[in-house]
Design an enzyme around this catalytic site. Structure first.
Site, PDB file in Angstrom:
ATOM      1  N   HIS A  51      -5.463  -2.391   1.215  1.00 56.51           N
ATOM      2  CA  HIS A  51      -4.254  -2.319   2.044  1.00 56.51           C
ATOM      3  C   HIS A  51      -4.197  -0.887   2.569  1.00 56.51           C
ATOM      4  CE1 HIS A  51      -2.925  -5.748  -0.628  1.00 56.51           C
ATOM      5  NE2 HIS A  51      -2.830  -6.238   0.587  1.00 56.51           N
ATOM      6  N   ASP A  54      -3.151   1.292  -0.090  1.00 56.52           N
ATOM      7  CA  ASP A  54      -4.130   1.505  -1.174  1.00 56.52           C
ATOM      8  C   ASP A  54      -5.012   2.694  -0.784  1.00 56.52           C
ATOM      9  OD1 ASP A  54      -3.434  -0.822  -2.680  1.00 56.52           O
ATOM     10  OD2 ASP A  54      -4.681  -2.063  -1.364  1.00 56.52           O
TER      11      ASP A  54
HETATM   12  C1  XUL Z   1      -1.211 -12.739  -0.609  1.00 59.43           C
HETATM   13  C2  XUL Z   1      -2.583 -12.298  -0.420  1.00 59.43           C
HETATM   14  C3  XUL Z   1      -2.784 -10.856  -0.091  1.00 59.43           C
HETATM   15  C4  XUL Z   1      -3.767 -10.628   0.983  1.00 59.43           C
HETATM   16  C5  XUL Z   1      -4.012  -9.204   1.365  1.00 59.43           C
HETATM   17  O1  XUL Z   1      -1.073 -14.033  -1.027  1.00 59.43           O
HETATM   18  O2  XUL Z   1      -3.501 -13.067  -0.596  1.00 59.43           O
HETATM   19  O3  XUL Z   1      -3.192 -10.189  -1.243  1.00 59.43           O
HETATM   20  O4  XUL Z   1      -5.005 -11.146   0.604  1.00 59.43           O
HETATM   21  O5  XUL Z   1      -2.940  -8.628   1.950  1.00 59.43           O
END
Ligand code: XUL
Ligand code: MN
Length: 345
Positions: A51, A54
């Site tokens: 992210h 992150d």
């Molecule tokens: C939520 C999900 C997230 C995404 C990344 O359900 O899967 O972790 O993969 O933002």
């Protein structure tokens, strides 16, 4: 079957989670990013997904110059560890600015915030040398349908995607659909929706998808069919394998943990479509059980990869000739048993 190839594996720092759920606090102490990177390397994984926060913690409080500096430092750490960055995803569901959604919020200031943050995520992706921006559209939906105009929401999503595509000529948007949670209904619940909205953007070729097994199951679909569908368009650019016991909250269980046959069919679909031959990674979006002790903290990741690799063997040794004969004879009862005995054998 095309020539067998070797898979590359990946997970995100959030997959070494501390065990909190809506009803209780953490059950394991927080660990540093560097510790998580070391574990990833020790487990022999190839890449990490990020992210935006992150990559650059507390990103909203930092200037562009500071974000660039911290991203460069991260890139160096990844480079020194021999680990690639698989993707960057703007975390658009935490901030007070995105309570009512991000790109589809009813508040223009929130929409502006969401787009600006996404453009910054693209800059981070550039610095980390990945061309994939993952968009899990967490709050792009409603708790009650009368609160937003669905047609307008589609237009707002296209407007936001167009700004991202214009910001960087090389970035590819991988939409990660999920039908519900946190929202009651999401605007882009399936791969069909993701690939359809791609066609409305300024560069449909650069808008594809990421399939998460659990999200497909939550939509009442077979993730293997979603894989075949996306790959028929050459648009499966990333993958979050995990498992889910029916229609509940998003469980993020280890791959194959609930339904080995559904997992086998996902692996077969990946094999027949040669997933990975353009550098795509197999990522596990799995979480440890809340009960997991610190000393077993990485087991769900290692186990998911072990199961995946065992199922690759199972896919490659499946008796295709016999299966074809049974299909030609419309003897699906025997085909069913052939699959079960192969998996149990
Ligand atoms: C939520 C999900 C997230 C995404 C990344 O359900 O899967 O972790 O993969 O933002
Ligand atoms: Mn995911």
């Amino acid at each position: 079957m095309p020539k067998p190839h070797v898979y590359k594996f990946c997970f995100g720092p959030w997959n070494i989670s501390e065990g909190q759920d809506p009803y209780g606090p953490t059950t394991r102490p927080a660990q540093t990013f560097d510790w998580k990177l070391d574990q990833l390397k020790k487990l022999g994984f190839d890449a990490m997904m990020f992210h935006d926060d992150d990559a650059v913690p507390d990103i909203d409080a930092k200037s562009d110059a500071q974000i660039r500096k911290e991203t460069r430092e991260l890139k160096k750490r990844l480079h020194d560890s021999g680990i690639a960055a698989e993707m960057v995803a703007p975390r658009l569901w935490f901030s007070p600015m995105t309570i009512d959604g991000a790109y589809t919020s009813n508040d223009p200031k929130s929409r502006k915030y969401a787009i600006e943050r996404s453009l910054r995520s693209i800059d981070i992706a550039n610095e980390l040398q990945t061309d994939i921006l993952v968009l899990w559209l967490a709050r792009e939906g409603t708790y009650l349908r009368e609160s937003k105009n669905g047609r307008r929401s589609v237009e707002l999503l296209v407007e936001a995607f167009d700004k991202m595509l214009a910001h960087d000529k090389k970035i590819r948007l991988a939409i990660e659909p999920k039908p519900n949670e946190p929202m009651d209904h999401a605007y882009l619940p399936t791969i069909g929706h993701a690939l359809a909205i791609a066609q409305l953007t300024r560069d449909p070729k650069r808008v594809g998808c990421l399939i998460e097994s659990d999200h497909a199951i939550l939509a009442g679909l077979d993730p293997a069919d979603e894989i075949d569908f996306a790959m028929a368009f050459d648009k499966l650019w990333s993958l979050h394998l995990n498992d889910q016991n029916g229609l509940k909250f998003d469980q993020d269980k280890p791959f194959g943990s609930s339904n080995l046959r559904v997992a086998f069919n996902q692996v077969r679909a990946l094999e027949r479509n040669s997933y990975g031959q353009h550098g795509e990674y197999v990522c596990f979006d799995v979480h440890p059980f809340r009960t997991t002790k610190v000393e077993h903290w990485l087991a769900h990741l290692d186990n998911s990869r072990r199961t995946f690799l065992r199922l690759v063997e199972k896919a490659r040794t499946f008796n295709e000739k016999q299966a074809h004969e049974l299909i030609a004879d419309r003897n699906y009862a025997a085909l069913d048993q052939l699959v079960l005995e192969h998996l149990m054998g």
